[in-house]
Write an enzyme that holds these catalytic residues in place. Structure first.
Site, mmCIF file in Angstrom:
data_model
loop_
_atom_site.group_PDB
_atom_site.id
_atom_site.type_symbol
_atom_site.label_atom_id
_atom_site.label_comp_id
_atom_site.label_asym_id
_atom_site.label_seq_id
_atom_site.Cartn_x
_atom_site.Cartn_y
_atom_site.Cartn_z
ATOM 1 N N LYS A 53 0.842 -1.209 0.000
ATOM 2 C CA LYS A 53 0.000 0.000 0.000
ATOM 3 C C LYS A 53 0.874 1.256 0.000
ATOM 4 O O LYS A 53 0.594 2.227 -0.717
ATOM 5 C CB LYS A 53 -0.927 -0.012 1.222
ATOM 6 C CG LYS A 53 -2.030 -1.066 1.105
ATOM 7 C CD LYS A 53 -2.753 -1.317 2.417
ATOM 8 C CE LYS A 53 -3.713 -2.493 2.288
ATOM 9 N NZ LYS A 53 -4.350 -2.875 3.567
ATOM 10 N N GLN A 97 -3.991 -1.360 9.937
ATOM 11 C CA GLN A 97 -3.919 -2.659 9.263
ATOM 12 C C GLN A 97 -4.541 -3.743 10.154
ATOM 13 O O GLN A 97 -4.134 -3.929 11.299
ATOM 14 C CB GLN A 97 -2.461 -3.002 8.923
ATOM 15 C CG GLN A 97 -2.294 -4.305 8.153
ATOM 16 C CD GLN A 97 -2.987 -4.298 6.787
ATOM 17 O OE1 GLN A 97 -2.971 -3.300 6.069
ATOM 18 N NE2 GLN A 97 -3.608 -5.413 6.432
ATOM 19 N N ASP A 120 -10.558 3.254 4.786
ATOM 20 C CA ASP A 120 -10.868 1.820 4.634
ATOM 21 C C ASP A 120 -12.378 1.599 4.553
ATOM 22 O O ASP A 120 -12.835 0.521 4.186
ATOM 23 C CB ASP A 120 -10.303 1.024 5.828
ATOM 24 C CG ASP A 120 -9.104 0.178 5.436
ATOM 25 O OD1 ASP A 120 -8.935 -0.083 4.224
ATOM 26 O OD2 ASP A 120 -8.343 -0.221 6.338
#
Ligand code: NAD
Length: 295
Positions: A53, A97, A120
């Site tokens: 990412k 994460q 997200d």
């Protein structure tokens, strides 16, 4: 590459070029989109996702920074990292994460993220807005699947989509998005899961199958009708002594078995994965644009 293959790398590259163009007017106004990452522990898979990412950010021109906490990190320490990013004007998007080493902390940590920086798309505010069809940061994997279908000329509009898997990050948000009456959705949806009695009965009726079960060979040739479109979200490690790492990645679909029957299919790797990362970049650019418009 066969015309049947929906190539996530190509479609993601096309979308990243579009994002680069959106960065120019922001940069003229002195705004550089920023992504703040929180990584807890040293799980190799999480580390490699975060690295991918961050590299993708660099490639497009998005600033990224990372806070690494050793596991087991106390909840307060993780929350402090999130709150710091919430306050930081140079950070437009926050990525914690997952999974966290202690999965029980996840709900509280996600709820601590400013919904306007929740790139997200996991915050309850964004999930609620998504279900209502209001502007929201959409979760990256479902949004990536929808962008891929649209751009590969396989719009779900008016078609029957059968999804396998009901997780909060893939199956359920995807089912919701597909039911919305807009250019990415307007489909008829069946959501299958471990409580589904006869999975093949449902998949055989699908115009489009989306497999997100996390189990190799969940979809085999006998479960697919001729001409169906298959999207394979699954990423599974299977032992392979011929590979340097001792394993290879496969999806949930028996790719070779179904290939002759389908009209289009995504490979693993190189299908949904690159789309997921691209949608994170997309949300981060959007977050920066929104902030800039608010002044
Ligand atoms: P999960 O384990 O949270 O959920 C899996 C779901 O599949 C469950 O809801 C379960 O009910 C269902 N399921 C499992 N076996 C089934 C069966 N035999 N029949 C019917 N339903 C079944 O997983 P997840 O987080 O949603 O991820 C699913 C897969 O997608 C994993 O392989 C994961 O690695 C992969 N994934 C890929 C990406 C990407 O970007 N490519 C992103 C997220 C997840």
């Amino acid at each position: 590459m066969s015309e049947k293959i929906m190539d996530g790398k190509v479609i993601a590259a096309e979308m990243r070029e579009e994002l680069k163009k959106r960065l120019a007017p922001l940069k003229e106004k002195g705004v550089m989109p920023g992504l703040g990452v929180v990584l807890v522990g040293d799980d190799p898979a999480s580390r490699s996702y975060v690295t991918a990412k961050e590299r993708a950010c660099q490639d497009v021109g998005i600033h990224s920074q990372e806070i690494r906490l050793d596991a087991p990190a106390p909840l307060e320490e993780i929350l402090d990292a999130v709150r710091g990013y919430n306050r930081d004007p140079d950070i437009h998007g926050i990525l914690v994460q997952l999974p966290l080493p202690d999965a029980r902390m996840e709900a509280e940590v996600i709820a601590a993220i400013d919904p306007d920086k929740d790139v997200d798309g996991f915050h309850p505010v964004n999930i609620g807005r998504m279900i209502l069809g209001l502007p929201a940061f959409l979760p990256c994997t479902p949004h990536g699947v929808l962008q891929m279908l649209k751009r590969a000329g396989q719009s779900p509009n008016g078609r029957h989509v059968v999804i396998i898997g009901r997780s909060n990050i893939v199956g359920r948000p995807l089912a919701n998005l597909l039911t919305l009456k807009n250019e990415l959705g307007n489909a008829t949806v069946t959501l299958c899961h471990t409580g589904t009695g006869d999975l093949a009965h449902h998949t055989r009726q699908a115009d489009i199958i989306v497999a997100a079960a996390g189990r190799p060979h969940t979809v085999t040739a006998d479960m697919v009708r001729d001409g169906a479109v298959v999207v394979d979200v699954g990423v599974n490690r299977v032992d392979d002594a011929s590979r340097p790492r001792g394993y290879r990645l496969v999806g949930d679909v028996d790719f070779d078995g179904v290939f002759d029957k389908v009209s289009a299919i995504t490979p693993v790797p190189g299908g949904v994965g690159p789309m997921t990362i691209t949608m994170l970049l997309y949300n981060t650019v959007e977050a920066a644009e929104r902030k800039q418009q608010q002044g």
